[in-house]
Write a protein that holds these residues in place. Structure first.
Motif, PDB file in Angstrom:
ATOM      1  N   LEU A 132       0.836  -1.203   0.000  1.00 13.85           N
ATOM      2  CA  LEU A 132       0.000   0.000   0.000  1.00 13.85           C
ATOM      3  C   LEU A 132       0.875   1.259   0.000  1.00 13.85           C
ATOM      4  CD1 LEU A 132      -2.719   1.512   0.318  1.00 13.85           C
ATOM      5  CD2 LEU A 132      -2.412   1.268   2.796  1.00 13.85           C
ATOM      6  N   LYS A 133       1.894   1.293   0.836  1.00 11.96           N
ATOM      7  CA  LYS A 133       2.761   2.471   0.906  1.00 11.96           C
ATOM      8  C   LYS A 133       3.518   2.676  -0.406  1.00 11.96           C
ATOM      9  CE  LYS A 133       1.627   3.677   5.019  1.00 11.96           C
ATOM     10  NZ  LYS A 133       0.759   4.840   5.181  1.00 11.96           N
ATOM     11  N   ARG A 134       3.962   1.585  -1.023  1.00 14.66           N
ATOM     12  CA  ARG A 134       4.639   1.709  -2.327  1.00 14.66           C
ATOM     13  C   ARG A 134       3.681   2.243  -3.383  1.00 14.66           C
ATOM     14  NH1 ARG A 134       7.788  -3.842  -1.481  1.00 14.66           N
ATOM     15  NH2 ARG A 134       9.643  -2.981  -0.510  1.00 14.66           N
ATOM     16  N   PHE A 135       2.447   1.748  -3.358  1.00 14.54           N
ATOM     17  CA  PHE A 135       1.432   2.226  -4.297  1.00 14.54           C
ATOM     18  C   PHE A 135       1.195   3.720  -4.091  1.00 14.54           C
ATOM     19  CE2 PHE A 135      -2.988   3.366  -5.130  1.00 14.54           C
ATOM     20  CZ  PHE A 135      -3.073   3.074  -6.478  1.00 14.54           C
ATOM     21  N   GLN A 136       1.099   4.148  -2.825  1.00 17.99           N
ATOM     22  CA  GLN A 136       0.854   5.563  -2.534  1.00 17.99           C
ATOM     23  C   GLN A 136       2.003   6.435  -3.036  1.00 17.99           C
ATOM     24  OE1 GLN A 136       0.142   5.350   1.705  1.00 17.99           O
ATOM     25  NE2 GLN A 136      -2.072   5.168   1.421  1.00 17.99           N
ATOM     26  N   VAL A 137       3.237   5.969  -2.850  1.00 20.98           N
ATOM     27  CA  VAL A 137       4.394   6.722  -3.348  1.00 20.98           C
ATOM     28  C   VAL A 137       4.326   6.815  -4.877  1.00 20.98           C
ATOM     29  CG1 VAL A 137       6.908   6.646  -3.671  1.00 20.98           C
ATOM     30  CG2 VAL A 137       5.929   6.313  -1.394  1.00 20.98           C
ATOM     31  N   GLU A 184       1.709   6.614  -6.776  1.00 21.43           N
ATOM     32  CA  GLU A 184       0.582   7.473  -7.142  1.00 21.43           C
ATOM     33  C   GLU A 184       0.955   8.946  -6.967  1.00 21.43           C
ATOM     34  OE1 GLU A 184      -2.941   8.302  -8.807  1.00 21.43           O
ATOM     35  OE2 GLU A 184      -2.033   6.330  -8.640  1.00 21.43           O
ATOM     36  N   LYS A 185       1.626   9.280  -5.883  1.00 21.99           N
ATOM     37  CA  LYS A 185       2.058  10.671  -5.654  1.00 21.99           C
ATOM     38  C   LYS A 185       3.064  11.097  -6.721  1.00 21.99           C
ATOM     39  CE  LYS A 185      -0.215  11.060  -1.763  1.00 21.99           C
ATOM     40  NZ  LYS A 185      -1.549  11.607  -1.808  1.00 21.99           N
ATOM     41  N   ARG A 186       3.939  10.175  -7.122  1.00 25.26           N
ATOM     42  CA  ARG A 186       4.904  10.482  -8.196  1.00 25.26           C
ATOM     43  C   ARG A 186       4.174  10.769  -9.503  1.00 25.26           C
ATOM     44  NH1 ARG A 186       8.786   6.008  -6.813  1.00 25.26           N
ATOM     45  NH2 ARG A 186      10.295   7.089  -5.561  1.00 25.26           N
ATOM     46  N   ASP A 215       2.542  21.461  -3.222  1.00 28.20           N
ATOM     47  CA  ASP A 215       1.753  20.562  -2.369  1.00 28.20           C
ATOM     48  C   ASP A 215       2.013  19.108  -2.742  1.00 28.20           C
ATOM     49  OD1 ASP A 215       0.694  22.797  -1.149  1.00 28.20           O
ATOM     50  OD2 ASP A 215      -1.206  22.735  -2.258  1.00 28.20           O
ATOM     51  N   ALA A 216       2.087  18.837  -4.043  1.00 31.51           N
ATOM     52  CA  ALA A 216       2.325  17.465  -4.510  1.00 31.51           C
ATOM     53  C   ALA A 216       3.722  16.985  -4.111  1.00 31.51           C
ATOM     54  CB  ALA A 216       2.136  17.383  -6.026  1.00 31.51           C
ATOM     55  N   GLN A 217       4.703  17.874  -4.160  1.00 32.53           N
ATOM     56  CA  GLN A 217       6.061  17.513  -3.733  1.00 32.53           C
ATOM     57  C   GLN A 217       6.079  17.180  -2.239  1.00 32.53           C
ATOM     58  OE1 GLN A 217       7.883  21.140  -5.139  1.00 32.53           O
ATOM     59  NE2 GLN A 217       8.791  20.126  -6.922  1.00 32.53           N
ATOM     60  N   ASP A 218       5.364  17.979  -1.453  1.00 34.47           N
ATOM     61  CA  ASP A 218       5.277  17.723  -0.015  1.00 34.47           C
ATOM     62  C   ASP A 218       4.581  16.392   0.261  1.00 34.47           C
ATOM     63  OD1 ASP A 218       6.522  20.159   0.406  1.00 34.47           O
ATOM     64  OD2 ASP A 218       4.672  21.217   0.946  1.00 34.47           O
ATOM     65  N   ALA A 219       3.495  16.126  -0.467  1.00 33.41           N
ATOM     66  CA  ALA A 219       2.758  14.874  -0.287  1.00 33.41           C
ATOM     67  C   ALA A 219       3.619  13.668  -0.668  1.00 33.41           C
ATOM     68  CB  ALA A 219       1.468  14.895  -1.114  1.00 33.41           C
ATOM     69  N   LEU A 220       4.410  13.812  -1.735  1.00 37.30           N
ATOM     70  CA  LEU A 220       5.308  12.726  -2.145  1.00 37.30           C
ATOM     71  C   LEU A 220       6.372  12.488  -1.076  1.00 37.30           C
ATOM     72  CD1 LEU A 220       6.430  10.627  -4.105  1.00 37.30           C
ATOM     73  CD2 LEU A 220       7.649  12.486  -5.275  1.00 37.30           C
ATOM     74  N   ALA A 221       6.942  13.548  -0.552  1.00 40.70           N
ATOM     75  CA  ALA A 221       7.967  13.409   0.487  1.00 40.70           C
ATOM     76  C   ALA A 221       7.386  12.718   1.720  1.00 40.70           C
ATOM     77  CB  ALA A 221       8.531  14.777   0.863  1.00 40.70           C
ATOM     78  N   GLU A 222       6.171  13.085   2.087  1.00 42.66           N
ATOM     79  CA  GLU A 222       5.517  12.470   3.251  1.00 42.66           C
ATOM     80  C   GLU A 222       5.228  10.987   2.994  1.00 42.66           C
ATOM     81  OE1 GLU A 222       1.230  13.019   5.359  1.00 42.66           O
ATOM     82  OE2 GLU A 222       2.358  14.862   4.963  1.00 42.66           O
TER      83      GLU A 222
END
Length: 141
Positions: A13-18, A20-22, A90-97
């Motif tokens: 799930l965490k890999r998928f989220q990363v 998706e954010k990318r 915002d997207a860069q911050d979300a990706l970093a998180e």
């Protein structure tokens, strides 16, 4: 075993989220680049119209109508690109998180795997000790 399965699911799930954010980040960057390209094209068209008419003063009564319309479109594109720049941050911050969260789960996974290796090695050593002890007892007895 169930804990490992849930950890594996969490890791996926965490890999998928990363990922998706990318994808979202790349999509925003692509849109900004496209808007900037289109605005630059309009700048060239505006200049061409001005040269063709021989009029560069926007307030002039004979200023080309197409150039005025192109300016409005260009300005709208630039505003949209500026708005997207805020979304990009915002997207860069979300990706970093999301990446940080992934790293935490990966570190937990690595720690659990290392702990399992130590436990397996201890079990193997205990088994070898029992085997060696029973062989010694067989020789002695």
């Amino acid at each position: 075993m169930a804990d490992m399965k849930s950890r594996d699911t969490l890791l996926r799930l965490k890999r998928f989220q990363v990922d998706e954010k990318r994808r979202q980040l790349v999509q925003i960057e692509t849109m900004i680049a496209e808007f900037e390209r289109m605005a630059n094209d309009l700048d060239r068209e505006i200049l061409h119209e001005q040269e063709k008419a021989g009029i560069h003063d926007i307030a002039h009564y004979a200023y080309p109508t197409y150039a005025k319309a192109a300016m409005a479109r260009r300005d709208n594109l630039k505003r949209s690109a500026d708005e997207l720049a805020g979304q990009l941050t915002d997207a860069q911050d979300a990706l970093a998180e999301a990446f940080e969260e992934l790293k935490k789960v990966e570190l937990l996974e690595e720690r659990d795997v290392a702990r399992e290796r130590v436990a397996d090695a201890a079990r193997d050593q205990a088994e070898m000790d029992r085997t060696g002890l029973s062989r010694t007892e067989m020789r002695v007895g």
